[in-house]
Design a protein around this motif. Sequence first.
Motif, PDB file in Angstrom:
ATOM      1  N   MET A   1      -7.073 -42.905 -35.208  1.00 11.36           N
ATOM      2  CA  MET A   1      -5.967 -43.349 -34.373  1.00 11.36           C
ATOM      3  C   MET A   1      -4.875 -42.306 -34.427  1.00 11.36           C
ATOM      4  O   MET A   1      -4.442 -41.953 -35.513  1.00 11.36           O
ATOM      5  N   CYS A   2      -4.443 -41.842 -33.323  1.00 14.65           N
ATOM      6  CA  CYS A   2      -3.498 -40.758 -33.180  1.00 14.65           C
ATOM      7  C   CYS A   2      -4.153 -39.453 -33.651  1.00 14.65           C
ATOM      8  O   CYS A   2      -4.894 -39.445 -34.629  1.00 14.65           O
ATOM      9  N   GLY A   3      -3.875 -38.424 -32.911  1.00 16.18           N
ATOM     10  CA  GLY A   3      -4.407 -37.116 -33.268  1.00 16.18           C
ATOM     11  C   GLY A   3      -3.258 -36.162 -33.513  1.00 16.18           C
ATOM     12  O   GLY A   3      -2.232 -36.203 -32.830  1.00 16.18           O
ATOM     13  N   ILE A   4      -3.444 -35.305 -34.513  1.00 13.59           N
ATOM     14  CA  ILE A   4      -2.419 -34.323 -34.863  1.00 13.59           C
ATOM     15  C   ILE A   4      -3.032 -32.932 -34.808  1.00 13.59           C
ATOM     16  O   ILE A   4      -4.163 -32.734 -35.258  1.00 13.59           O
ATOM     17  N   VAL A   5      -2.268 -31.993 -34.287  1.00 17.20           N
ATOM     18  CA  VAL A   5      -2.696 -30.603 -34.364  1.00 17.20           C
ATOM     19  C   VAL A   5      -1.460 -29.751 -34.633  1.00 17.20           C
ATOM     20  O   VAL A   5      -0.349 -30.125 -34.245  1.00 17.20           O
ATOM     21  N   GLY A   6      -1.642 -28.649 -35.323  1.00 16.66           N
ATOM     22  CA  GLY A   6      -0.533 -27.731 -35.564  1.00 16.66           C
ATOM     23  C   GLY A   6      -1.054 -26.302 -35.528  1.00 16.66           C
ATOM     24  O   GLY A   6      -2.209 -26.050 -35.902  1.00 16.66           O
ATOM     25  N   TYR A   7      -0.216 -25.382 -35.044  1.00 23.92           N
ATOM     26  CA  TYR A   7      -0.622 -23.972 -34.964  1.00 23.92           C
ATOM     27  C   TYR A   7       0.534 -23.082 -35.352  1.00 23.92           C
ATOM     28  O   TYR A   7       1.683 -23.324 -34.961  1.00 23.92           O
ATOM     29  N   VAL A   8       0.230 -22.043 -36.110  1.00 27.37           N
ATOM     30  CA  VAL A   8       1.203 -20.973 -36.328  1.00 27.37           C
ATOM     31  C   VAL A   8       0.442 -19.643 -36.299  1.00 27.37           C
ATOM     32  O   VAL A   8      -0.610 -19.506 -36.920  1.00 27.37           O
ATOM     33  N   GLY A   9       0.950 -18.703 -35.503  1.00 27.89           N
ATOM     34  CA  GLY A   9       0.250 -17.414 -35.373  1.00 27.89           C
ATOM     35  C   GLY A   9       1.074 -16.487 -34.514  1.00 27.89           C
ATOM     36  O   GLY A   9       2.311 -16.577 -34.500  1.00 27.89           O
ATOM     37  N   THR A  10       0.375 -15.640 -33.759  1.00 27.56           N
ATOM     38  CA  THR A  10       1.100 -14.676 -32.931  1.00 27.56           C
ATOM     39  C   THR A  10       1.030 -15.031 -31.445  1.00 27.56           C
ATOM     40  O   THR A  10       1.734 -14.454 -30.626  1.00 27.56           O
ATOM     41  N   GLU A  11       0.141 -15.961 -31.107  1.00 27.51           N
ATOM     42  CA  GLU A  11       0.015 -16.335 -29.688  1.00 27.51           C
ATOM     43  C   GLU A  11       0.985 -17.454 -29.329  1.00 27.51           C
ATOM     44  O   GLU A  11       1.548 -18.107 -30.215  1.00 27.51           O
ATOM     45  N   GLN A  12       1.115 -17.712 -28.025  1.00 26.61           N
ATOM     46  CA  GLN A  12       1.977 -18.815 -27.608  1.00 26.61           C
ATOM     47  C   GLN A  12       1.359 -20.139 -28.067  1.00 26.61           C
ATOM     48  O   GLN A  12       0.177 -20.423 -27.794  1.00 26.61           O
ATOM     49  N   ALA A  13       2.167 -20.930 -28.764  1.00 25.02           N
ATOM     50  CA  ALA A  13       1.617 -22.142 -29.389  1.00 25.02           C
ATOM     51  C   ALA A  13       1.264 -23.228 -28.360  1.00 25.02           C
ATOM     52  O   ALA A  13       0.271 -23.945 -28.511  1.00 25.02           O
ATOM     53  N   GLY A  14       2.091 -23.348 -27.311  1.00 25.11           N
ATOM     54  CA  GLY A  14       1.949 -24.469 -26.365  1.00 25.11           C
ATOM     55  C   GLY A  14       0.528 -24.673 -25.850  1.00 25.11           C
ATOM     56  O   GLY A  14      -0.050 -25.765 -26.018  1.00 25.11           O
ATOM     57  N   PRO A  15      -0.089 -23.649 -25.223  1.00 30.87           N
ATOM     58  CA  PRO A  15      -1.438 -23.855 -24.682  1.00 30.87           C
ATOM     59  C   PRO A  15      -2.461 -24.192 -25.780  1.00 30.87           C
ATOM     60  O   PRO A  15      -3.371 -24.989 -25.549  1.00 30.87           O
ATOM     61  N   ILE A  16      -2.298 -23.608 -26.959  1.00 31.66           N
ATOM     62  CA  ILE A  16      -3.244 -23.896 -28.050  1.00 31.66           C
ATOM     63  C   ILE A  16      -3.101 -25.356 -28.490  1.00 31.66           C
ATOM     64  O   ILE A  16      -4.085 -26.061 -28.706  1.00 31.66           O
ATOM     65  N   LEU A  17      -1.861 -25.820 -28.567  1.00 34.60           N
ATOM     66  CA  LEU A  17      -1.633 -27.214 -28.972  1.00 34.60           C
ATOM     67  C   LEU A  17      -2.187 -28.178 -27.917  1.00 34.60           C
ATOM     68  O   LEU A  17      -2.849 -29.160 -28.243  1.00 34.60           O
ATOM     69  N   LEU A  18      -1.940 -27.878 -26.657  1.00 32.91           N
ATOM     70  CA  LEU A  18      -2.427 -28.744 -25.581  1.00 32.91           C
ATOM     71  C   LEU A  18      -3.955 -28.804 -25.576  1.00 32.91           C
ATOM     72  O   LEU A  18      -4.551 -29.868 -25.414  1.00 32.91           O
TER      73      LEU A  18
END
Length: 612
Positions: A1-18
């Motif tokens: 129930m509910c999904g979580i994702v997180g990103y940190v790196g050099t690319e734009q985070a928005g598209p990776i999170l989506l």
Amino acid sequence: MCGIVGYVGTEQAGPILLDGLERLEYRGYDSAGIAVLSNEKGLQVKKAKGRLKVLSALVDGGKAVEGSIGIGHTRWATHGQPNDVNSHPHLSEDSRIAVVHNGIIENYVEIKEYLMGKGISFRSETDTEVVAQLLAYHYRQTGDIMQAVYRMLHRIEGAYALGILCADMPDAFIAVRKDAPLLLGYGQGCSFIASDVTAIIKHTREVSYMEDGEVAVVRADSIRVYNALGRPVEKEHSFIDWDVSAAEKGGYAHFMFKEIMEQPEAVRKTIHPRLKDRRVVFEELKMSPEEIRALQRIVIVACGSSYHVGMVGKYNLERLLRRPVETMLASEFRYCDPLVDEHTLVIVISQSGETLDTMAALRQAKSLGAHILSIVNVVGSSIARESDEVLYTWAGPEIAVATTKAYSTQLVLLNMLGLYFGDILGSIPAEEYASIVEELQALPAKMEEVLENTDRIKYLASVCFNHSSIFFIGRNLDYALGLEGSLKLKEISYIHCEAYAAGELKHGTISLIEDGTLVVALCTYAPLFDKSLSNIVEVKARGADVLALTDDSHAEELRKTVPNVLTIPDTHTVFKPSLGVIPLQIFAYYMALQRGCDIDKPRNLAKSVTVE
Ligand code: F6R
């Protein structure tokens, strides 16, 4: 129930999170949101009620949000309606801290009142907002975000996987886990968190699983993990052995249909490594033959479809082992002061390995001294890790909310366990053992044969989909099968349907049968074929339309009474539900399709039920 994702790196985070959220959407889909941090724009939070596509349109697939560090969330509402305000991420009052959460903070009311007493005002009705506010409160007091996290953790009760982004920490986010899944992903110059590996498999296959009480500080080039006392922890890394295509539709209209079609192969993969020289072997089992011989009782606990597998298991294992086998709903087991002890084997069945009720039942059984053997699909999941023994089903990722291939692989594995134990206990005559193994080997090919009948089932669905009330009836294994057939149909087509042990009809339910009521009569269990036929005659006499399922040997006889008969190939009794479930899954699928339902994401549901 509910999904979580997180990103940190050099690319734009928005598209990776989506993209990650899209793969997690099966966990909850009533709203979604992201928080992204950039030097220029600071902490930006974008969220929207509705499916992920609404959020995606709002942020141009993530491209409209600047920054290369962020967290995202897809929600299955528990506290507060699904609306924009209640969507995650939640912000502290000063908007410096953003939090995404999977789970429930049980004492949130008390904390909220405490913080409101300090003059802090709240925006949402959620339990999660207290985490953001409490964290900010302690951060103001200590000036140290890690100290604030530990103080906050000390105060909150319940289940949580948390992703925390702080405007003052532009190169890292924090992840916390207790009784809700969260894994860490190690990429090339980037790092991730996710509720499920499908969200990040495109970027990395190297992961580690967080344990309860652990806190991780996630940076692009390092992930540091600390235990509940703040001491550093060395995490073991695992490598995922399937690739991104396994979690994609691959040309099918729905994941559910793809997963139905994948069943023969999934079952083959489950069987293959455990069959040597026509004997079932479980090299992964630690239980010695003496321990198996000493078992007095088996209790199977699970929820939903996994419970239905357990219902089949009760009939089959008792028959094969001549030992008492009881199957219980995990949510009931927890509160019934169960009679299990060190002479009991508790078999826990779960696709996700994260179902909260099942997990709680496992812990209770363990505390009572029972030996825990789990049948799980998701590698490294909580149930797998807390069990004494784990047998993986190797079904690959199951994305559709309604389970199909996980059910089938669980079922075959449970039957194999029956064969394995029966061999050790000497409870299965040699000739019967050999004939069951022969059928086991033939099972995937017979499942393929059943799948060839798809068009006929599709046609039957096209004439049945307008029914508003449907009854599944069957005896013995067919009753257990009916439970699953009925659940599949109701959860994705929203048609009211119930499964009854056919012999029970005359004790009340038959009064519901009237002209045109659809009854799905399951007659695959040969020893009670004649009795099931009598029940069909009884419901027909009261006006029911009957759709029947039987095996090839009984089809002709059944057709004399029922015009619409679906068939499965003949097989050993224990495998009848493995073949019988496939037409019922396909029937449910086409009924839902005819009714225009959202098959992969039925209303009000989510996969991986991590709330009580
Ligand atoms: C129904 C379905 C659910 C699950 C149940 C248990 O199609 O998928 O009933 O079987 O929520 O989930 P797991 O097996 O993950 O413990």
